[in-house]
Design a protein around this motif. Structure first.
Motif, PDB file in Angstrom:
ATOM      1  N   THR A  19       0.831  -1.200   0.000  1.00  0.00           N
ATOM      2  CA  THR A  19       0.000   0.000   0.000  1.00  0.00           C
ATOM      3  C   THR A  19       0.865   1.249   0.000  1.00  0.00           C
ATOM      4  O   THR A  19       0.559   2.242  -0.666  1.00  0.00           O
ATOM      5  N   TYR A  20       1.958   1.209   0.739  1.00  0.00           N
ATOM      6  CA  TYR A  20       2.903   2.327   0.709  1.00  0.00           C
ATOM      7  C   TYR A  20       3.452   2.516  -0.708  1.00  0.00           C
ATOM      8  O   TYR A  20       3.520   3.641  -1.219  1.00  0.00           O
ATOM      9  N   GLU A  21       3.854   1.416  -1.339  1.00  0.00           N
ATOM     10  CA  GLU A  21       4.379   1.504  -2.704  1.00  0.00           C
ATOM     11  C   GLU A  21       3.322   2.029  -3.666  1.00  0.00           C
ATOM     12  O   GLU A  21       3.622   2.795  -4.594  1.00  0.00           O
ATOM     13  N   LEU A  22       2.076   1.614  -3.457  1.00  0.00           N
ATOM     14  CA  LEU A  22       0.987   2.090  -4.303  1.00  0.00           C
ATOM     15  C   LEU A  22       0.796   3.593  -4.127  1.00  0.00           C
ATOM     16  O   LEU A  22       0.604   4.324  -5.109  1.00  0.00           O
ATOM     17  N   GLU A  23       0.892   4.075  -2.897  1.00  0.00           N
ATOM     18  CA  GLU A  23       0.780   5.515  -2.672  1.00  0.00           C
ATOM     19  C   GLU A  23       1.940   6.272  -3.313  1.00  0.00           C
ATOM     20  O   GLU A  23       1.772   7.384  -3.798  1.00  0.00           O
ATOM     21  N   THR A  24       3.102   5.660  -3.327  1.00  0.00           N
ATOM     22  CA  THR A  24       4.237   6.281  -4.000  1.00  0.00           C
ATOM     23  C   THR A  24       3.977   6.414  -5.493  1.00  0.00           C
ATOM     24  O   THR A  24       4.300   7.444  -6.115  1.00  0.00           O
ATOM     25  N   LEU A  25       3.352   5.375  -6.091  1.00  0.00           N
ATOM     26  CA  LEU A  25       2.980   5.438  -7.506  1.00  0.00           C
ATOM     27  C   LEU A  25       1.943   6.525  -7.749  1.00  0.00           C
ATOM     28  O   LEU A  25       1.992   7.238  -8.757  1.00  0.00           O
ATOM     29  N   ILE A  26       0.987   6.622  -6.838  1.00  0.00           N
ATOM     30  CA  ILE A  26      -0.050   7.657  -6.971  1.00  0.00           C
ATOM     31  C   ILE A  26       0.581   9.046  -6.915  1.00  0.00           C
ATOM     32  O   ILE A  26       0.251   9.933  -7.710  1.00  0.00           O
ATOM     33  N   TYR A  27       1.510   9.231  -6.001  1.00  0.00           N
ATOM     34  CA  TYR A  27       2.190  10.525  -5.887  1.00  0.00           C
ATOM     35  C   TYR A  27       2.912  10.867  -7.189  1.00  0.00           C
ATOM     36  O   TYR A  27       2.776  11.979  -7.716  1.00  0.00           O
ATOM     37  N   SER A  28       3.673   9.911  -7.719  1.00  0.00           N
ATOM     38  CA  SER A  28       4.466  10.196  -8.918  1.00  0.00           C
ATOM     39  C   SER A  28       3.593  10.404 -10.143  1.00  0.00           C
ATOM     40  O   SER A  28       3.917  11.212 -11.023  1.00  0.00           O
ATOM     41  N   ASN A  29       2.480   9.686 -10.232  1.00  0.00           N
ATOM     42  CA  ASN A  29       1.617   9.801 -11.410  1.00  0.00           C
ATOM     43  C   ASN A  29       0.635  10.966 -11.323  1.00  0.00           C
ATOM     44  O   ASN A  29       0.229  11.494 -12.363  1.00  0.00           O
ATOM     45  N   VAL A  30       0.242  11.345 -10.129  1.00  0.00           N
ATOM     46  CA  VAL A  30      -0.751  12.416  -9.966  1.00  0.00           C
ATOM     47  C   VAL A  30      -0.068  13.733  -9.606  1.00  0.00           C
ATOM     48  O   VAL A  30      -0.074  14.684 -10.389  1.00  0.00           O
ATOM     49  N   LYS A  31       0.507  13.788  -8.433  1.00  0.00           N
ATOM     50  CA  LYS A  31       1.131  15.029  -7.957  1.00  0.00           C
ATOM     51  C   LYS A  31       2.149  15.572  -8.952  1.00  0.00           C
ATOM     52  O   LYS A  31       2.163  16.771  -9.266  1.00  0.00           O
ATOM     53  N   GLU A  32       3.003  14.696  -9.470  1.00  0.00           N
ATOM     54  CA  GLU A  32       4.085  15.157 -10.337  1.00  0.00           C
ATOM     55  C   GLU A  32       3.630  15.422 -11.773  1.00  0.00           C
ATOM     56  O   GLU A  32       4.431  15.875 -12.599  1.00  0.00           O
ATOM     57  N   SER A  33       2.353  15.156 -12.077  1.00  0.00           N
ATOM     58  CA  SER A  33       1.828  15.469 -13.411  1.00  0.00           C
ATOM     59  C   SER A  33       1.376  16.915 -13.523  1.00  0.00           C
ATOM     60  O   SER A  33       1.126  17.401 -14.632  1.00  0.00           O
ATOM     61  N   PHE A  34       1.234  17.571 -12.395  1.00  0.00           N
ATOM     62  CA  PHE A  34       0.747  18.957 -12.404  1.00  0.00           C
ATOM     63  C   PHE A  34       1.929  19.927 -12.465  1.00  0.00           C
ATOM     64  O   PHE A  34       2.913  19.767 -11.759  1.00  0.00           O
ATOM     65  N   PRO A  35       1.841  20.967 -13.314  1.00  0.00           N
ATOM     66  CA  PRO A  35       0.723  21.319 -14.195  1.00  0.00           C
ATOM     67  C   PRO A  35       0.886  20.849 -15.644  1.00  0.00           C
ATOM     68  O   PRO A  35      -0.058  20.894 -16.419  1.00  0.00           O
ATOM     69  N   ASP A  36       2.087  20.422 -16.023  1.00  0.00           N
ATOM     70  CA  ASP A  36       2.377  20.220 -17.446  1.00  0.00           C
ATOM     71  C   ASP A  36       1.586  19.089 -18.087  1.00  0.00           C
ATOM     72  O   ASP A  36       1.224  19.163 -19.265  1.00  0.00           O
ATOM     73  N   ASN A  37       1.325  18.017 -17.335  1.00  0.00           N
ATOM     74  CA  ASN A  37       0.624  16.856 -17.896  1.00  0.00           C
ATOM     75  C   ASN A  37      -0.646  16.554 -17.114  1.00  0.00           C
ATOM     76  O   ASN A  37      -0.959  15.395 -16.844  1.00  0.00           O
ATOM     77  N   TRP A  38      -1.379  17.611 -16.793  1.00  0.00           N
ATOM     78  CA  TRP A  38      -2.552  17.469 -15.936  1.00  0.00           C
ATOM     79  C   TRP A  38      -3.768  17.052 -16.766  1.00  0.00           C
ATOM     80  O   TRP A  38      -4.628  17.843 -17.110  1.00  0.00           O
ATOM     81  N   ARG A  40      -6.583  13.757 -17.027  1.00  0.00           N
ATOM     82  CA  ARG A  40      -7.082  12.588 -16.300  1.00  0.00           C
ATOM     83  C   ARG A  40      -6.882  11.282 -17.065  1.00  0.00           C
ATOM     84  O   ARG A  40      -6.590  10.244 -16.470  1.00  0.00           O
ATOM     85  N   GLN A  41      -7.033  11.321 -18.378  1.00  0.00           N
ATOM     86  CA  GLN A  41      -6.873  10.107 -19.165  1.00  0.00           C
ATOM     87  C   GLN A  41      -5.429   9.636 -19.152  1.00  0.00           C
ATOM     88  O   GLN A  41      -5.142   8.449 -18.963  1.00  0.00           O
ATOM     89  N   GLN A  42      -4.513  10.565 -19.343  1.00  0.00           N
ATOM     90  CA  GLN A  42      -3.097  10.223 -19.329  1.00  0.00           C
ATOM     91  C   GLN A  42      -2.668   9.727 -17.953  1.00  0.00           C
ATOM     92  O   GLN A  42      -1.928   8.742 -17.835  1.00  0.00           O
ATOM     93  N   SER A  49      -1.051   1.314 -15.341  1.00  0.00           N
ATOM     94  CA  SER A  49       0.053   0.537 -15.910  1.00  0.00           C
ATOM     95  C   SER A  49       1.113   0.272 -14.838  1.00  0.00           C
ATOM     96  O   SER A  49       1.622  -0.847 -14.708  1.00  0.00           O
ATOM     97  N   ASP A  50       1.426   1.295 -14.061  1.00  0.00           N
ATOM     98  CA  ASP A  50       2.380   1.123 -12.963  1.00  0.00           C
ATOM     99  C   ASP A  50       1.822   0.201 -11.886  1.00  0.00           C
ATOM    100  O   ASP A  50       2.556  -0.589 -11.277  1.00  0.00           O
ATOM    101  N   MET A  51       0.511   0.295 -11.661  1.00  0.00           N
ATOM    102  CA  MET A  51      -0.131  -0.554 -10.662  1.00  0.00           C
ATOM    103  C   MET A  51      -0.065  -2.020 -11.087  1.00  0.00           C
ATOM    104  O   MET A  51       0.156  -2.913 -10.270  1.00  0.00           O
ATOM    105  N   LYS A  52      -0.246  -2.249 -12.372  1.00  0.00           N
ATOM    106  CA  LYS A  52      -0.116  -3.612 -12.888  1.00  0.00           C
ATOM    107  C   LYS A  52       1.287  -4.147 -12.633  1.00  0.00           C
ATOM    108  O   LYS A  52       1.470  -5.292 -12.207  1.00  0.00           O
ATOM    109  N   SER A  53       2.293  -3.327 -12.890  1.00  0.00           N
ATOM    110  CA  SER A  53       3.674  -3.749 -12.665  1.00  0.00           C
ATOM    111  C   SER A  53       3.926  -4.084 -11.202  1.00  0.00           C
ATOM    112  O   SER A  53       4.685  -5.005 -10.878  1.00  0.00           O
ATOM    113  N   LEU A  54       3.266  -3.352 -10.313  1.00  0.00           N
ATOM    114  CA  LEU A  54       3.437  -3.590  -8.881  1.00  0.00           C
ATOM    115  C   LEU A  54       2.767  -4.880  -8.424  1.00  0.00           C
ATOM    116  O   LEU A  54       3.352  -5.670  -7.665  1.00  0.00           O
ATOM    117  N   PHE A  55       1.544  -5.138  -8.892  1.00  0.00           N
ATOM    118  CA  PHE A  55       0.742  -6.230  -8.355  1.00  0.00           C
ATOM    119  C   PHE A  55       0.779  -7.517  -9.175  1.00  0.00           C
ATOM    120  O   PHE A  55       0.528  -8.592  -8.641  1.00  0.00           O
TER     121      PHE A  55
END
Length: 265
Positions: A19-38, A40-42, A49-55
């Motif tokens: 779950t910690y690793e999943l939150e790290t993925l969420i941070y990198s994919n969501v937080k770090e997408s703003f503002p340049d790649n903000w 929702r589809q991307q 895709s990252d979640m699949k790699s994790l699980f």
């Protein structure tokens, strides 16, 4: 929920560390997408895709149980506008006593508007449509700011058992939350006021869907996800998950329309 870093140093195959690793993925994919790649589809495609790699292929150890998971991603081949939600998650759950079920949940997705507290991409007619087929439908909300104040325990012991006294000020936070679509419709808001009835996406995946909870098991919902029923449209992409409780090898056997969907990720 952002689990404090001490958890990541232990067994990487227990649910706490995953779950910690999943939150790290969420941070990198969501937080770090703003503002340049903000977008929702991307964000969604990259995150899952990252979640699949994790699980995918992972053996997860929990107290008194062992879970094994298999993941696959499929997307629409066509460019039609007749979509039924942004994506669907389909979970095939095999329990340790031999029983097995397949359920699904549909998602509408929105990212928070820059510099505001609103989600202008939320449209009530869209989730009314989802609810007409699946009462378990959800909204997935992305935020570049920290999300707190969720409908979620604010003490660590509620999630991870007994904890040291110096964790007393522990507060859960994340950058992606789920909200029941029917509750969002009843509240009639499209702002961060929805956070009060939200749960972290990481919690919903790890502690609900992998146990077969909060899914729709109706034939109509499953056939819509699979692309076998097309009257109201079909999801843009699907996350297919097979999970076995007790250590058996999971196999994805969900029968979807291969003329409509192709695997990716």
């Amino acid at each position: 929920m952002k689990i404090i870093k001490q958890l990541a140093s232990g067994n990487r195959d227990n649910m706490k560390s995953l779950t910690y690793e999943l939150e790290t993925l969420i941070y990198s994919n969501v937080k770090e997408s703003f503002p340049d790649n903000w977008n929702r589809q991307q964000i969604s495609r990259s995150l899952f895709s990252d979640m699949k790699s994790l699980f995918d292929g992972k053996t997860i150890h929990t107290p008194g149980n062992t879970l094994k998971t298999k993941w696959a991603l499929v997307q629409r081949k066509d460019e039609t506008d007749e979509f039924f939600g942004e994506f669907a998650i389909v979970v095939q759950t095999a329990y340790h006593d031999g029983q097995a079920v397949t359920g699904t949940v549909f998602y509408d997705v929105a990212e928070k508007d820059g510099g505001k507290n609103t989600f202008s991409n939320l449209h009530k007619n869209d989730y009314r449509k989802l609810l007409s087929v699946s009462p378990r439908s959800q909204l997935l909300l992305y935020d570049y700011d920290t999300i707190t104040g969720m409908a979620f325990p604010s003490t660590a012991e509620a999630v991870i058992g007994n904890h040291p006294h110096n964790w007393n000020s522990w507060i859960s936070f994340t950058h992606a939350v789920t909200v029941p679509a029917n509750l969002a419709l009843a509240l009639d808001v499209k702002t961060t006021a929805l956070y009060k009835v939200s749960l972290p996406l990481s919690y919903q995946i790890s502690f609900r869907y992998l146990y077969g909870l909060d899914l729709d098991y109706s034939a109509s919902a499953l056939e819509t996800a699979a692309g076998q029923k097309t009257a109201k449209g079909n999801p843009k992409f699907m996350i297919l998950v097979a999970v076995s409780h007790g250590g058996a090898e999971p196999i994805i056997t969900f029968d979807y329309n291969t003329s409509m969907y192709v695997e990716f990720g």
